[in-house]
Design a protein around this motif. Sequence first.
Motif, PDB file in Angstrom:
ATOM      1  N   GLN A   1       0.863  -1.184   0.000  1.00  0.00           N
ATOM      2  CA  GLN A   1       0.000   0.000   0.000  1.00  0.00           C
ATOM      3  C   GLN A   1       0.902   1.238   0.000  1.00  0.00           C
ATOM      4  O   GLN A   1       2.021   1.189   0.506  1.00  0.00           O
ATOM      5  CB  GLN A   1      -0.917   0.025   1.226  1.00  0.00           C
ATOM      6  CG  GLN A   1      -1.926  -1.104   1.290  1.00  0.00           C
ATOM      7  CD  GLN A   1      -3.091  -0.931   0.311  1.00  0.00           C
ATOM      8  OE1 GLN A   1      -3.077  -0.077  -0.576  1.00  0.00           O
ATOM      9  NE2 GLN A   1      -4.101  -1.765   0.458  1.00  0.00           N
ATOM     10  N   PRO A   2       0.436   2.341  -0.548  1.00  0.00           N
ATOM     11  CA  PRO A   2       1.266   3.548  -0.631  1.00  0.00           C
ATOM     12  C   PRO A   2       1.420   4.242   0.715  1.00  0.00           C
ATOM     13  O   PRO A   2       0.714   3.917   1.685  1.00  0.00           O
ATOM     14  CB  PRO A   2       0.489   4.436  -1.618  1.00  0.00           C
ATOM     15  CG  PRO A   2      -0.926   4.005  -1.460  1.00  0.00           C
ATOM     16  CD  PRO A   2      -0.884   2.524  -1.195  1.00  0.00           C
ATOM     17  N   GLU A   3       2.333   5.185   0.745  1.00  0.00           N
ATOM     18  CA  GLU A   3       2.543   5.975   1.954  1.00  0.00           C
ATOM     19  C   GLU A   3       1.249   6.717   2.306  1.00  0.00           C
ATOM     20  O   GLU A   3       0.515   7.181   1.442  1.00  0.00           O
ATOM     21  CB  GLU A   3       3.680   6.976   1.720  1.00  0.00           C
ATOM     22  CG  GLU A   3       4.162   7.670   2.979  1.00  0.00           C
ATOM     23  CD  GLU A   3       5.424   8.482   2.747  1.00  0.00           C
ATOM     24  OE1 GLU A   3       5.970   9.004   3.717  1.00  0.00           O
ATOM     25  OE2 GLU A   3       5.861   8.575   1.579  1.00  0.00           O
TER      26      GLU A   3
ATOM     27  N   ASN B   1      -3.162   0.186  10.918  1.00  0.00           N
ATOM     28  CA  ASN B   1      -2.741   1.584  10.811  1.00  0.00           C
ATOM     29  C   ASN B   1      -1.642   1.906  11.822  1.00  0.00           C
ATOM     30  O   ASN B   1      -0.723   2.687  11.531  1.00  0.00           O
ATOM     31  CB  ASN B   1      -3.939   2.508  11.000  1.00  0.00           C
ATOM     32  CG  ASN B   1      -4.949   2.366   9.873  1.00  0.00           C
ATOM     33  OD1 ASN B   1      -4.617   1.974   8.760  1.00  0.00           O
ATOM     34  ND2 ASN B   1      -6.217   2.666  10.156  1.00  0.00           N
ATOM     35  N   ARG B   2      -1.723   1.309  12.998  1.00  0.00           N
ATOM     36  CA  ARG B   2      -0.677   1.487  14.008  1.00  0.00           C
ATOM     37  C   ARG B   2       0.641   0.910  13.505  1.00  0.00           C
ATOM     38  O   ARG B   2       1.710   1.499  13.701  1.00  0.00           O
ATOM     39  CB  ARG B   2      -1.104   0.809  15.308  1.00  0.00           C
ATOM     40  CG  ARG B   2      -0.137   1.024  16.477  1.00  0.00           C
ATOM     41  CD  ARG B   2      -0.571   0.177  17.662  1.00  0.00           C
ATOM     42  NE  ARG B   2      -1.954   0.478  18.047  1.00  0.00           N
ATOM     43  CZ  ARG B   2      -2.794  -0.424  18.539  1.00  0.00           C
ATOM     44  NH1 ARG B   2      -2.424  -1.696  18.676  1.00  0.00           N
ATOM     45  NH2 ARG B   2      -4.009  -0.065  18.889  1.00  0.00           N
ATOM     46  N   THR B   3       0.570  -0.245  12.835  1.00  0.00           N
ATOM     47  CA  THR B   3       1.776  -0.877  12.277  1.00  0.00           C
ATOM     48  C   THR B   3       2.403   0.006  11.201  1.00  0.00           C
ATOM     49  O   THR B   3       3.629   0.190  11.165  1.00  0.00           O
ATOM     50  CB  THR B   3       1.431  -2.251  11.686  1.00  0.00           C
ATOM     51  OG1 THR B   3       0.966  -3.107  12.727  1.00  0.00           O
ATOM     52  CG2 THR B   3       2.641  -2.883  11.021  1.00  0.00           C
TER      53      THR B   3
ATOM     54  N   LEU C   1      14.457   0.309   5.714  1.00  0.00           N
ATOM     55  CA  LEU C   1      14.304   0.930   4.411  1.00  0.00           C
ATOM     56  C   LEU C   1      13.024   0.370   3.801  1.00  0.00           C
ATOM     57  O   LEU C   1      12.839  -0.846   3.755  1.00  0.00           O
ATOM     58  CB  LEU C   1      15.508   0.629   3.524  1.00  0.00           C
ATOM     59  CG  LEU C   1      15.580   1.359   2.177  1.00  0.00           C
ATOM     60  CD1 LEU C   1      17.037   1.576   1.770  1.00  0.00           C
ATOM     61  CD2 LEU C   1      14.849   0.591   1.070  1.00  0.00           C
ATOM     62  N   VAL C   2      12.143   1.242   3.353  1.00  0.00           N
ATOM     63  CA  VAL C   2      10.827   0.819   2.884  1.00  0.00           C
ATOM     64  C   VAL C   2      10.711   0.985   1.371  1.00  0.00           C
ATOM     65  O   VAL C   2      11.067   2.023   0.809  1.00  0.00           O
ATOM     66  CB  VAL C   2       9.702   1.624   3.579  1.00  0.00           C
ATOM     67  CG1 VAL C   2       8.335   1.171   3.079  1.00  0.00           C
ATOM     68  CG2 VAL C   2       9.799   1.471   5.097  1.00  0.00           C
ATOM     69  N   ILE C   3      10.210  -0.063   0.718  1.00  0.00           N
ATOM     70  CA  ILE C   3       9.857  -0.002  -0.699  1.00  0.00           C
ATOM     71  C   ILE C   3       8.346  -0.172  -0.772  1.00  0.00           C
ATOM     72  O   ILE C   3       7.798  -1.164  -0.301  1.00  0.00           O
ATOM     73  CB  ILE C   3      10.573  -1.095  -1.500  1.00  0.00           C
ATOM     74  CG1 ILE C   3      12.093  -0.898  -1.413  1.00  0.00           C
ATOM     75  CG2 ILE C   3      10.122  -1.091  -2.959  1.00  0.00           C
ATOM     76  CD1 ILE C   3      12.906  -1.980  -2.100  1.00  0.00           C
ATOM     77  N   ARG C   4       7.677   0.816  -1.348  1.00  0.00           N
ATOM     78  CA  ARG C   4       6.211   0.823  -1.382  1.00  0.00           C
ATOM     79  C   ARG C   4       5.732   1.383  -2.725  1.00  0.00           C
ATOM     80  O   ARG C   4       6.493   2.061  -3.425  1.00  0.00           O
ATOM     81  CB  ARG C   4       5.649   1.696  -0.247  1.00  0.00           C
ATOM     82  CG  ARG C   4       6.205   3.113  -0.281  1.00  0.00           C
ATOM     83  CD  ARG C   4       5.477   4.041   0.656  1.00  0.00           C
ATOM     84  NE  ARG C   4       5.685   3.806   2.065  1.00  0.00           N
ATOM     85  CZ  ARG C   4       6.699   4.285   2.788  1.00  0.00           C
ATOM     86  NH1 ARG C   4       7.651   4.997   2.192  1.00  0.00           N
ATOM     87  NH2 ARG C   4       6.771   4.066   4.086  1.00  0.00           N
ATOM     88  N   PRO C   5       4.486   1.118  -3.107  1.00  0.00           N
ATOM     89  CA  PRO C   5       3.955   1.711  -4.344  1.00  0.00           C
ATOM     90  C   PRO C   5       3.859   3.230  -4.224  1.00  0.00           C
ATOM     91  O   PRO C   5       3.615   3.770  -3.142  1.00  0.00           O
ATOM     92  CB  PRO C   5       2.558   1.097  -4.468  1.00  0.00           C
ATOM     93  CG  PRO C   5       2.554  -0.086  -3.555  1.00  0.00           C
ATOM     94  CD  PRO C   5       3.513   0.222  -2.453  1.00  0.00           C
ATOM     95  N   LYS C   6       4.020   3.924  -5.338  1.00  0.00           N
ATOM     96  CA  LYS C   6       3.871   5.372  -5.342  1.00  0.00           C
ATOM     97  C   LYS C   6       2.422   5.783  -5.109  1.00  0.00           C
ATOM     98  O   LYS C   6       2.148   6.829  -4.518  1.00  0.00           O
ATOM     99  CB  LYS C   6       4.341   5.948  -6.688  1.00  0.00           C
ATOM    100  CG  LYS C   6       5.835   5.848  -6.928  1.00  0.00           C
ATOM    101  CD  LYS C   6       6.179   6.449  -8.280  1.00  0.00           C
ATOM    102  CE  LYS C   6       7.662   6.375  -8.557  1.00  0.00           C
ATOM    103  NZ  LYS C   6       8.011   6.930  -9.900  1.00  0.00           N
ATOM    104  N   GLU C   7       1.505   4.966  -5.590  1.00  0.00           N
ATOM    105  CA  GLU C   7       0.080   5.221  -5.452  1.00  0.00           C
ATOM    106  C   GLU C   7      -0.648   3.899  -5.257  1.00  0.00           C
ATOM    107  O   GLU C   7      -0.039   2.828  -5.397  1.00  0.00           O
ATOM    108  CB  GLU C   7      -0.452   5.940  -6.694  1.00  0.00           C
ATOM    109  CG  GLU C   7      -0.208   5.196  -7.985  1.00  0.00           C
ATOM    110  CD  GLU C   7      -0.598   6.001  -9.208  1.00  0.00           C
ATOM    111  OE1 GLU C   7      -0.836   7.207  -9.074  1.00  0.00           O
ATOM    112  OE2 GLU C   7      -0.670   5.399 -10.305  1.00  0.00           O
ATOM    113  N   LYS C   8      -1.907   3.984  -4.936  1.00  0.00           N
ATOM    114  CA  LYS C   8      -2.682   2.780  -4.682  1.00  0.00           C
ATOM    115  C   LYS C   8      -2.668   1.891  -5.923  1.00  0.00           C
ATOM    116  O   LYS C   8      -2.933   2.347  -7.043  1.00  0.00           O
ATOM    117  CB  LYS C   8      -4.124   3.134  -4.303  1.00  0.00           C
ATOM    118  CG  LYS C   8      -4.943   1.934  -3.850  1.00  0.00           C
ATOM    119  CD  LYS C   8      -6.276   2.371  -3.291  1.00  0.00           C
ATOM    120  CE  LYS C   8      -7.120   1.171  -2.869  1.00  0.00           C
ATOM    121  NZ  LYS C   8      -6.484   0.403  -1.790  1.00  0.00           N
ATOM    122  N   LEU C   9      -2.351   0.622  -5.728  1.00  0.00           N
ATOM    123  CA  LEU C   9      -2.284  -0.323  -6.838  1.00  0.00           C
ATOM    124  C   LEU C   9      -3.678  -0.589  -7.397  1.00  0.00           C
ATOM    125  O   LEU C   9      -4.635  -0.788  -6.644  1.00  0.00           O
ATOM    126  CB  LEU C   9      -1.635  -1.629  -6.374  1.00  0.00           C
ATOM    127  CG  LEU C   9      -0.184  -1.513  -5.902  1.00  0.00           C
ATOM    128  CD1 LEU C   9       0.263  -2.813  -5.232  1.00  0.00           C
ATOM    129  CD2 LEU C   9       0.741  -1.163  -7.064  1.00  0.00           C
TER     130      LEU C   9
END
Length: 287
Positions: free
Chosen positions: A185-187, A222-224, A238-246
């Motif tokens: 999930q995105p930031e 959400n706490r996590t 170090l976090v790798i996440r989608p730029k936007e909602k997939l």
Amino acid sequence: MKTGLVMEGGGLRGMFTAGVLDVFMEEGITFDGAVGTSAGVVFGCNIKSLQHGRAIRYNLRFAKDKRYCSVSSLIKTGDIFGADFCYKEIVKNLDRFDIETFARNPMEFYACTTDMETGRAVYKKLKYGDERDLLWFRASASMPLVSRPVEIRGKKYLDGGLSDSVPLRFFEHKGYERNVVILTQPENYEKKPNKMMPLIRREYRDYPAVVKDLEERHIVYNRTYRYIKKRELEGGCLVIRPKEKLRIKNVCHDIEALVQTYEAGREAAFSALPKLGVYLSDTRNAS
């Protein structure tokens, strides 16, 4: 210092994770250990068996195969992802899972699942990749309402996401000082309360701990995510996440959506390579 890889689930959002992991394998990036929840296990296991491209390959091949994932499978077997087809036919015959390499690879690998009696997370270290381990793979990915509980040694288990969607804290407690976390999930994503609670309460009326997990899941989730963000800002992960909602659902038969999600993971991994190289080099130099 031990380096860890932590992988979120999310059904076929896990194609994002598959894309990230394939880039890691292409670039020779390795970790001392890995832990996954749900799709993070069933797709993430390929980094230990060193099977580049396997996750996207069989998902594209069987995307529209009713034996793999369908309502008819749910009606006939109780599992929307057909257990025999996914964990026997595919892994043994149609796109063989390399259990020999999985067992030889010294990287530790853990699957997170949920004990239905207690509602607590269970973290199982998997060493062999054989039928014993595949039961834990399946347990970790057994999504509520659309999967049967998996019984192992007299206990019943469901999806690890009920109790620990992103097991970063677990790995930190295991002594993995710095970790790479793959989110699906995105930031700033925020999970909402589950709209299926009336059905969940009826379906799992004999398992009040499961009901409680699902009632509170959005709060815990959400706490996590907030904890992960805090550790990221501190330099602890170090976090790798989608730029936007997939643009893909947990269950998906759309080839284009699967490919787009996989490519989004690859793109995110390539973007992260410069800082990832520094992060892991600094960690290993410190050891």
